[in-house]
Design an enzyme around this catalytic site. Sequence first.
Site, mmCIF file in Angstrom:
data_model
loop_
_atom_site.group_PDB
_atom_site.id
_atom_site.type_symbol
_atom_site.label_atom_id
_atom_site.label_comp_id
_atom_site.label_asym_id
_atom_site.label_seq_id
_atom_site.Cartn_x
_atom_site.Cartn_y
_atom_site.Cartn_z
ATOM 1 N N CYS A 252 0.862 -0.976 0.223
ATOM 2 C CA CYS A 252 -0.170 -0.147 -0.114
ATOM 3 C C CYS A 252 0.859 1.683 0.131
ATOM 4 O O CYS A 252 1.622 1.287 0.710
ATOM 5 C CB CYS A 252 -1.196 -0.031 1.392
ATOM 6 S SG CYS A 252 -2.018 1.136 1.171
ATOM 7 N N ILE A 253 1.045 2.363 -0.711
ATOM 8 C CA ILE A 253 1.749 3.512 -0.454
ATOM 9 C C ILE A 253 1.784 4.176 0.022
ATOM 10 O O ILE A 253 2.605 4.597 0.382
ATOM 11 C CB ILE A 253 1.515 3.860 -2.589
ATOM 12 C CG1 ILE A 253 2.578 5.015 -2.597
ATOM 13 C CG2 ILE A 253 0.323 4.436 -2.554
ATOM 14 C CD1 ILE A 253 3.125 5.678 -4.119
#
Length: 131
Positions: free
Chosen positions: A81-82
């Site tokens: 997840c960025i």
Amino acid sequence: MQSLTYTLVVNGSVYGSQSARCAYLFAQALIESGHKLVSVFFYQDGVLNASNLTLPANDEFDLVAAWQALHREHSVKLDCCIAASLRRGIVGEEEMTQHELAASNLASGFEQAGLGSLAEALLTQDRVVQF
């Protein structure tokens, strides 16, 4: 036995909890049982599994290297997840350039992705298992 497709969601840190190691052992068991592990989505503290700065002691299991081997040997996507990554200091090349940072530390084989990739997995895999 019917072969199923899986995505794993890892919320636990690379060290300090058992969830990431349990997810890795589950991934191995899936593959050995003839199922297809399509992807692993690292979320919350799970993104710390993607740091190339993790240096376990010589007598400890190297979980980051194990995830990378799973990627290389079985074409498993390793998505982080960025947003969770950036909050925890896990930075890829693109973000390094965009934010004019001195270095990146996203381990090879891992990719930063949005929650859309997790949503896609929820819609397309037979099973999604969270650790």
